[in-house]
Design an enzyme around this catalytic site. Structure first.
Site, PDB file in Angstrom:
ATOM      1  N   ASN A  84     -19.347  -0.058   8.380  1.00 38.17           N
ATOM      2  CA  ASN A  84     -19.347   0.533   7.002  1.00 38.17           C
ATOM      3  C   ASN A  84     -20.717   1.552   6.919  1.00 38.17           C
ATOM      4  O   ASN A  84     -20.521   2.552   6.366  1.00 38.17           O
ATOM      5  CB  ASN A  84     -19.656  -0.462   5.749  1.00 38.17           C
ATOM      6  N   GLU A  86     -17.421  -1.452  17.064  1.00 38.86           N
ATOM      7  CA  GLU A  86     -16.331  -0.945  17.811  1.00 38.86           C
ATOM      8  C   GLU A  86     -15.512   0.067  17.052  1.00 38.86           C
ATOM      9  O   GLU A  86     -15.229   1.031  17.787  1.00 38.86           O
ATOM     10  CB  GLU A  86     -15.600  -2.201  18.546  1.00 38.86           C
ATOM     11  N   GLY A  95     -22.690  -8.406   8.300  1.00 31.89           N
ATOM     12  CA  GLY A  95     -21.228  -8.373   8.248  1.00 31.89           C
ATOM     13  C   GLY A  95     -20.681  -9.410   7.274  1.00 31.89           C
ATOM     14  O   GLY A  95     -21.600  -9.819   6.128  1.00 31.89           O
ATOM     15  N   SER A  96     -19.416  -9.987   7.247  1.00 34.16           N
ATOM     16  CA  SER A  96     -18.950 -10.786   6.373  1.00 34.16           C
ATOM     17  C   SER A  96     -19.419 -12.224   6.315  1.00 34.16           C
ATOM     18  O   SER A  96     -20.201 -12.861   7.233  1.00 34.16           O
ATOM     19  CB  SER A  96     -17.421 -11.025   6.679  1.00 34.16           C
ATOM     20  N   GLU A 148     -27.417 -10.679   6.966  1.00 31.40           N
ATOM     21  CA  GLU A 148     -27.101  -9.827   6.064  1.00 31.40           C
ATOM     22  C   GLU A 148     -25.789  -9.666   5.588  1.00 31.40           C
ATOM     23  O   GLU A 148     -25.053  -9.068   6.282  1.00 31.40           O
ATOM     24  CB  GLU A 148     -27.882  -8.631   6.457  1.00 31.40           C
ATOM     25  N   CYS A 160     -22.177  -3.567   0.732  1.00 30.40           N
ATOM     26  CA  CYS A 160     -22.311  -4.573   0.521  1.00 30.40           C
ATOM     27  C   CYS A 160     -23.055  -4.867  -0.880  1.00 30.40           C
ATOM     28  O   CYS A 160     -22.706  -5.909  -1.483  1.00 30.40           O
ATOM     29  CB  CYS A 160     -23.208  -5.527   1.526  1.00 30.40           C
ATOM     30  N   GLU A 197     -15.116 -10.701  -2.318  1.00 34.79           N
ATOM     31  CA  GLU A 197     -15.882  -9.462  -2.115  1.00 34.79           C
ATOM     32  C   GLU A 197     -14.706  -8.370  -2.178  1.00 34.79           C
ATOM     33  O   GLU A 197     -13.809  -8.415  -1.071  1.00 34.79           O
ATOM     34  CB  GLU A 197     -16.598  -9.265  -0.809  1.00 34.79           C
TER      35      GLU A 197
HETATM   36  P1  NAD Z   1     -14.599  -9.692   9.954  1.00 37.64           P
HETATM   37  O1  NAD Z   1     -15.130 -10.582   9.010  1.00 37.64           O
HETATM   38  O2  NAD Z   1     -13.838  -9.761  11.033  1.00 37.64           O
HETATM   39  O3  NAD Z   1     -15.901  -8.637  10.513  1.00 37.64           O
HETATM   40  C1  NAD Z   1     -17.075  -8.414   9.714  1.00 37.64           C
HETATM   41  C2  NAD Z   1     -18.214  -7.821  10.711  1.00 37.64           C
HETATM   42  O4  NAD Z   1     -18.577  -8.948  11.783  1.00 37.64           O
HETATM   43  C3  NAD Z   1     -17.410  -6.569  11.933  1.00 37.64           C
HETATM   44  O5  NAD Z   1     -18.705  -5.590  12.145  1.00 37.64           O
HETATM   45  C4  NAD Z   1     -16.968  -7.320  13.136  1.00 37.64           C
HETATM   46  O6  NAD Z   1     -17.050  -6.729  14.311  1.00 37.64           O
HETATM   47  C5  NAD Z   1     -18.102  -8.411  13.193  1.00 37.64           C
HETATM   48  N1  NAD Z   1     -17.629  -9.695  13.866  1.00 37.64           N
HETATM   49  C6  NAD Z   1     -16.619 -10.140  13.413  1.00 37.64           C
HETATM   50  N2  NAD Z   1     -16.385 -11.620  14.210  1.00 37.64           N
HETATM   51  C7  NAD Z   1     -17.628 -11.431  14.858  1.00 37.64           C
HETATM   52  C8  NAD Z   1     -18.292 -12.663  15.775  1.00 37.64           C
HETATM   53  N3  NAD Z   1     -17.386 -13.623  16.197  1.00 37.64           N
HETATM   54  N4  NAD Z   1     -19.477 -12.159  16.439  1.00 37.64           N
HETATM   55  C9  NAD Z   1     -20.078 -11.159  16.022  1.00 37.64           C
HETATM   56  N5  NAD Z   1     -19.534 -10.263  15.281  1.00 37.64           N
HETATM   57  C10 NAD Z   1     -18.401 -10.370  14.499  1.00 37.64           C
HETATM   58  O7  NAD Z   1     -14.102  -8.353   8.892  1.00 37.64           O
HETATM   59  P2  NAD Z   1     -13.804  -6.848   8.711  1.00 37.64           P
HETATM   60  O8  NAD Z   1     -12.342  -6.615   8.546  1.00 37.64           O
HETATM   61  O9  NAD Z   1     -14.425  -6.022   9.832  1.00 37.64           O
HETATM   62  O10 NAD Z   1     -14.722  -6.490   7.478  1.00 37.64           O
HETATM   63  C11 NAD Z   1     -14.290  -7.188   6.338  1.00 37.64           C
HETATM   64  C12 NAD Z   1     -15.188  -8.178   5.510  1.00 37.64           C
HETATM   65  O11 NAD Z   1     -16.553  -8.082   6.179  1.00 37.64           O
HETATM   66  C13 NAD Z   1     -15.549  -7.208   4.211  1.00 37.64           C
HETATM   67  O12 NAD Z   1     -14.604  -7.664   3.218  1.00 37.64           O
HETATM   68  C14 NAD Z   1     -16.922  -7.486   4.046  1.00 37.64           C
HETATM   69  O13 NAD Z   1     -17.094  -8.725   3.110  1.00 37.64           O
HETATM   70  C15 NAD Z   1     -17.589  -7.641   5.377  1.00 37.64           C
HETATM   71  N6  NAD Z   1     -18.448  -6.841   5.859  1.00 37.64           N
HETATM   72  C16 NAD Z   1     -19.695  -6.977   5.048  1.00 37.64           C
HETATM   73  C17 NAD Z   1     -20.514  -5.920   5.535  1.00 37.64           C
HETATM   74  C18 NAD Z   1     -22.103  -5.810   5.013  1.00 37.64           C
HETATM   75  O14 NAD Z   1     -22.611  -4.721   5.017  1.00 37.64           O
HETATM   76  N7  NAD Z   1     -22.782  -6.768   4.618  1.00 37.64           N
HETATM   77  C19 NAD Z   1     -20.137  -4.691   6.306  1.00 37.64           C
HETATM   78  C20 NAD Z   1     -19.173  -4.784   6.993  1.00 37.64           C
HETATM   79  C21 NAD Z   1     -18.067  -5.839   6.666  1.00 37.64           C
END
Ligand code: NAD
Length: 489
Positions: free
Chosen positions: A163, A189, A239-240, A261, A295, A392
């Protein structure tokens, strides 16, 4: 929707290991890669190279060597190199901005702010690296000398999302470098090129090889290899919440320090005495920034019943006026969502809310069938178990709910397991103070959206994670505290 899209070139993205840009090494005869898509057009604009296990091993060796070099570089030299990286980033900003927009979707002005803010963040951490003080503790016995030293933790494994491809990475790299650590960053990626441009700025500034390494590939494969690896001493993830909990558990099993975070679902409370026009203007601006994929986005509008109709009308009008289009068009206010998953999520959240009786004030649907566009959407009259009120949203959907009592609104604000950001609008100092004290959130902003500056703490509590990525607290995550006591010297 706007459509003018000037042509820009887009780079293929390689790995950066031990000071060298390279393709992933071959595994079973072939090197892995993936296409990079423009979310505004769904067209393939570039190729991203993936790291194999052998590449990760190279990165680990490089980072270990890089740490041995970097920790000995005097703080003032580190400061000068980091400041230079910031300057280079500023000089290159106008080349980087369209790259960020093309791979992520955000409008050019937002991409410009993100790129220039990154330079600001590097500068701030460079300065902070010069202020890593220890202390001397008064002894109990004559001849004893007691001191506290702060030392860099070592090799950092960092994982950043799509993001804010530059901003999420720059906080981690800069804090690590300022403390004297080296880093292996697994970048996003889907939006890798702008993150790579950031790394190129550190490279061009002359940061020694092996200190900053950038890899891409299968996120789960990379994290499950790097986190337990004995070379890695600290893990940081943005991330999530779901993924964050998995990675924190893995790090815990190997006794690695972590910063997490994670997601949020920020309440935005508009009290009875608020300036409602001001609240609509700022909250709608913040909500549709980066198409809601932020976020700390305000995601649950809780409005006093006396202001409710005015707020709903004003917010709906503001949502209708958001100009959606290709981010490369300078007049676009909101670009596409960053990937197809987010469009599907918006459709599912909207359908769920409507099936449970919500009123759709505007939006609610995908725009066109090329590009990941979704309408700015306002929902009211929501059932308490609507998914949008509990998950979220991470997209341009806004639920608005009325409240009557202040007790009830604080309970609603604190109801979810998240605790990242919380907002309030009021003209009462007492209300603001009470809200700030009672809301369960890592960050609170009243009458404005003043979060995420380099010098202020940035982080959540509860399921939103722990640790800070801003302010002096951010440095703590990258240093070990060592106590040294001597007698008779
Ligand atoms: P996702 O949960 O698959 O991935 C979220 C992030 O985590 C991505 O950058 C992904 O590359 C990374 N990731 C996933 N599995 C991982 C692993 N096993 N090891 C290391 N990294 C891993 O979902 P998504 O579709 O990419 O994003 C959706 C949700 O993620 C959103 O609804 C939001 O809640 C959350 N998100 C939060 C932020 C933030 O700034 N806190 C940023 C991006 C996404």
């Amino acid at each position: 929707m706007s459509s003018a899209t000037p042509a820009h070139s887009f780079p293929d993205v390689q790995l950066f290991i031990d000071g060298v840009w390279r393709e992933g090494s071959r595994h079973e005869g072939k090197a892995a890669s993936q296409p990079i898509l423009n979310p505004a057009t769904e067209e393939e604009i570039g190729t991203l190279h993936h790291a194999s296990r052998a590449d990760l091993d190279d990165a680990l060796v490089a980072a270990e060597k890089g740490f041995a070099v970097w920790k000995r570089v005097p703080a003032h030299e580190r400061y000068k190199l980091m400041r230079k990286a910031a300057e280079i980033l500023r000089e290159r900003a106008e080349d980087i901005v369209p790259i960020l927009t093309m791979e992520q979707g955000k409008p050019l002005p937002e991409a410009r702010i993100e790129t220039l803010a990154a330079a600001d963040i590097i500068d701030w951490f460079a300065e902070e690296g010069r202020r890593q003080y220890g202390r001397v503790i008064a002894p109990r016995a004559e001849g004893v000398h007691q001191q506290v030293i702060r030392e860099p933790v070592g090799v950092v494994a960092a994982f950043t999302p799509w993001n804010f491809p530059i901003n999420q990475a720059v906080r981690k790299i800069s804090a690590a470098l300022a403390a004297g650590c080296s880093i292996i960053l697994k970048g996003p990626e889907e939006t890798p090129a702008s993150c790579a441009e950031l790394v190129k700025a550190y490279e061009a500034a002359g940061i020694p090889k092996g200190v900053v390494n950038l890899v891409f590939g299968s996120p789960a494969e990379i994290s499950s290899y790097l986190i337990p690896h004995p070379t890695v001493k600290k893990v940081t993830f943005t991330g999530s919440t779901v993924v964050g909990k998995q990675l924190a558990a893995l790090a815990g099993a190997h006794m690695k320090r972590v910063t997490m975070e994670l997601g949020g679902h920020a309440p935005a409370v508009v009290f009875e005495d608020a300036d409602v026009e001001h609240a609509i203007k700022l909250l709608s601006g913040a909500k549709f920034r980066n198409a809601g994929q932020v976020c700390v986005s305000p995601t649950r509008m809780l409005v006093h019943e006396n202001l409710y109709e005015r707020f709903v009308d004003g917010f709906t009008e503001a949502a209708k006026n958001v100009k959606v289009g290709d981010g490369l068009d300078e007049s676009t206010r909101m670009g596409p969502l960053a990937n197809a998953r987010r469009v599907e999520a918006m459709e599912a959240l909207t359908a769920d809310a409507l099936a449970k009786g919500a009123t759709l004030r505007t939006g609610g649907a995908r725009i066109g069938n090329k590009g990941y566009y979704f309408q700015p959407t306002v929902l009211t009259d929501l059932a308490a178990d609507s998914r949008i009120l509990n998950e979220e949203p991470f997209g341009p959907i806004v639920p608005i709910m009325p409240f009557t009592s202040e007790e009830a609104v604080i309970a609603e604000a604190n109801r979810l397991p998240y605790g990242l950001a919380a907002y309030a609008y009021t003209t009462s100092h007492k209300r603001a103070d009470e809200f700030a004290r009672r809301v369960e959130s890592g960050m609170v902003s009243v009458n404005h959206h003043g979060l995420a500056l380099p010098e202020v703490p940035f982080g959540g509590i509860k399921d939103s994670g722990f640790g800070s990525e801003g302010g002096i607290e951010a440095m703590d995550a990258y240093v070990n505290t060592k106590f040294v006591t001597t007698l008779g010297l």
